[in-house]
Design a protein around this motif. Structure first.
Motif, short mmCIF file in Angstrom:
data_model
loop_
_atom_site.label_atom_id
_atom_site.label_comp_id
_atom_site.label_asym_id
_atom_site.label_seq_id
_atom_site.Cartn_x
_atom_site.Cartn_y
_atom_site.Cartn_z
N LEU A 71 0.83 -1.20 0.00
CA LEU A 71 0.00 0.00 0.00
C LEU A 71 0.87 1.26 0.00
O LEU A 71 0.59 2.21 -0.75
N ASP A 75 -6.51 1.76 -4.20
CA ASP A 75 -7.69 1.30 -3.47
C ASP A 75 -7.66 -0.21 -3.25
O ASP A 75 -8.04 -0.71 -2.18
N GLN A 76 -7.21 -0.95 -4.27
CA GLN A 76 -7.14 -2.40 -4.13
C GLN A 76 -6.12 -2.81 -3.07
O GLN A 76 -6.36 -3.71 -2.26
N ALA A 102 -5.21 -0.96 -0.51
CA ALA A 102 -5.79 -0.60 0.78
C ALA A 102 -6.80 -1.63 1.25
O ALA A 102 -6.87 -1.98 2.44
N THR A 103 -7.58 -2.16 0.31
CA THR A 103 -8.56 -3.19 0.65
C THR A 103 -7.87 -4.46 1.15
O THR A 103 -8.31 -5.08 2.13
N ASN A 104 -6.78 -4.85 0.48
CA ASN A 104 -6.04 -6.05 0.91
C ASN A 104 -5.45 -5.85 2.30
O ASN A 104 -5.45 -6.78 3.13
N LEU A 161 -6.62 -3.84 4.73
CA LEU A 161 -7.69 -3.86 5.72
C LEU A 161 -8.21 -5.28 5.95
O LEU A 161 -8.52 -5.68 7.08
N ARG A 162 -8.29 -6.08 4.86
CA ARG A 162 -8.73 -7.46 4.99
C ARG A 162 -7.74 -8.27 5.84
O ARG A 162 -8.14 -9.09 6.67
N LYS A 211 -8.19 -7.39 9.45
CA LYS A 211 -9.40 -8.01 9.97
C LYS A 211 -9.16 -9.47 10.32
O LYS A 211 -9.64 -9.98 11.35
#
Length: 435
Positions: free
Chosen positions: A202, A220-221, A223-225, A227-228, A231
């Protein structure tokens, strides 16, 4: 009429010049100035030329920490040697074993068993223990047999308890939860590494976006990875927390069952614990007597020829462990004579001439005076001297000299530089004050 003094005859003047000599015209006009100029240049030269005093002493070079000796604690015959000259070892690694009635493999198996049973907190844990029937343990065999007998008695009395089956079930559940926790912990560590990778990706995409080398969609992709991945870390931590809570509940339930055991079983449990501690002490004493282990990490250096079957005495130095150099830090230690203690101060420059590497061929190694002891040594009357080597073992010829422990060298220490004029004036002033 006025009288005129007549000039002396020419013959008389020639005779006078013959007696006193005829002065040269150049010496007559420039001789005094030349002498004054010569002495002025000489004075300027002796006031301009500076040089230090030199103090020579013998030093020993060490690479960081000194060699650590490996010493026998008892006499005996070498049964087996597990290392060779130059081998890399780690702290507590087995180096040598002396001949004794016990088998090393069986003793190591006993050590693993004791590590396991040291965590037992209740007689309910004893039935899970599997003690091998035949281990060749020498003098420890009697204590091991006694531990076997007490374990069998505890298992028998547990079968006579009303809640024996429930205790076994709880113990099995605790073992299963322990395995699950180990797996969850491994998954958590792996997920943390994946999260760190996602975070780095990122950050890289954000930098590329500023340089217009990446698109907003890629950022964005990433950042999504990231955050996942974070989690999933939370999920693993929650599972691990739930597992630990279940473990605590099971231990509490088993503890309640353990409190209801009979006095006869508790008596045997206390005897079992005492025998376990006694066997642990015997194992420690056996290891101290017959095993030689590495004190720290480093390279092996044998002080003498060693081989299986060789008899060695107690407190005999068998080998040394040369510490691995860290950041190429070298020191030189020696003795500063009292006669030079007033000339040499910390921070003074020096250079070393190594015995193993002649200075004419390999050059000299620059050094600095790092420390001078405040009190003298009772053995030689000098001050302990420590020199640092800021460039390591790189010589004045640009050669990196191979490092060995306890290398001998001739250290030349340089005092404060003084001009020849200052030295002459100091000498004259000292003579004047002593009159």
């Amino acid at each position: 009429m006025p009288t005129h003094r007549s000039s002396p005859p020419l013959e008389t003047a020639e005779e006078t010049l013959a007696i006193f000599g005829r002065p040269s015209g150049w010496m007559l006009y420039w001789g005094s100035a030349t002498i004054v100029a010569f002495f002025a240049v000489l004075l300027l030269f002796i006031s301009w030329v500076d040089y230090p005093d030199k103090v020579v002493t013998e030093v020993t070079i060490t690479a960081g920490a000194p060699t650590v000796p490996v010493v026998t604690r008892s006499e005996g015959v070498i049964a087996e040697i597990f290392v060779e000259e130059g081998d890399q070892v780690v702290a507590n690694q087995l180096l040598m074993v002396l001949d004794n009635p016990a088998e090393l493999e069986d003793v190591q198996q006993l050590e693993n068993l004791l590590t396991k049973i040291n965590a037992f907190s209740s007689p309910l844990d004893v039935p899970t223990l599997r003690l091998p029937a035949s281990l060749k343990l020498g003098t420890m065999g009697r204590s091991y047999t006694q531990l076997q007998n007490l374990s069998a008695e505890i298992s028998y009395w547990l079968t006579r308890q009303k809640n024996s089956l429930r205790a076994q079930q709880l113990t099995a559940q605790l073992q299963e939860i322990s395995k699950i926790q180990a797996s969850l912990q491994e998954q958590l560590e792996t997920q943390k590494l994946e999260t760190e990778i996602a975070k780095n990706q990122l950050e890289q995409f954000e930098k590329l976006l500023v340089k217009e080398a990446a698109s907003q969609l890629e950022v964005d992709q990433a950042a999504t990875n990231f955050l996942r991945a974070e989690k999933q870390i939370k999920e693993h931590e929650n599972r691990l927390a739930i597992s630990r809570s279940q473990e605590a509940e099971l231990r509490e339930a088993r503890l309640a069952l353990g409190e209801s055991v009979s006095d006869q079983l508790m008596e045997r449990w206390l005897s079992w614990q005492a025998e376990r501690r006694h066997l642990q002490q015997e194992l420690y004493e056996w290891q101290e007597q017959y095993l030689l282990r590495a004190n720290q990490s480093g390279s092996i250096s044998f002080y003498e020829n060693s081989y299986p079957g060789l008899f060695v005495g107690a407190h005999q130095v068998m080998m040394g462990i040369v510490p691995n150099p860290t950041a190429d830090i070298y020191l030189a230690e020696g003795i500063l004579p009292q006669t030079a203690s007033g000339k040499i101060l910390p921070g003074a420059k020096a250079y070393l001439e190594l015995e193993a590497y002649p200075s004419r061929e390999f050059g000299q190694v620059p050094a600095l005076v790092q420390q001078i002891a405040l009190s003298t040594s009772t053995e030689n009357g000098g001050y302990r001297l420590v020199l640092s080597l800021p460039t390591g073992l790189r010589s004045s010829y640009g050669v990196d000299l191979p490092a060995r422990q306890q290398m001998k060298a001739r250290a030349v220490l340089l005092s404060e530089e003084k001009s020849l004029l200052r030295r002459l004036l100091d000498h004259l002033w000292a003579v004047r004050r002593n009159e």
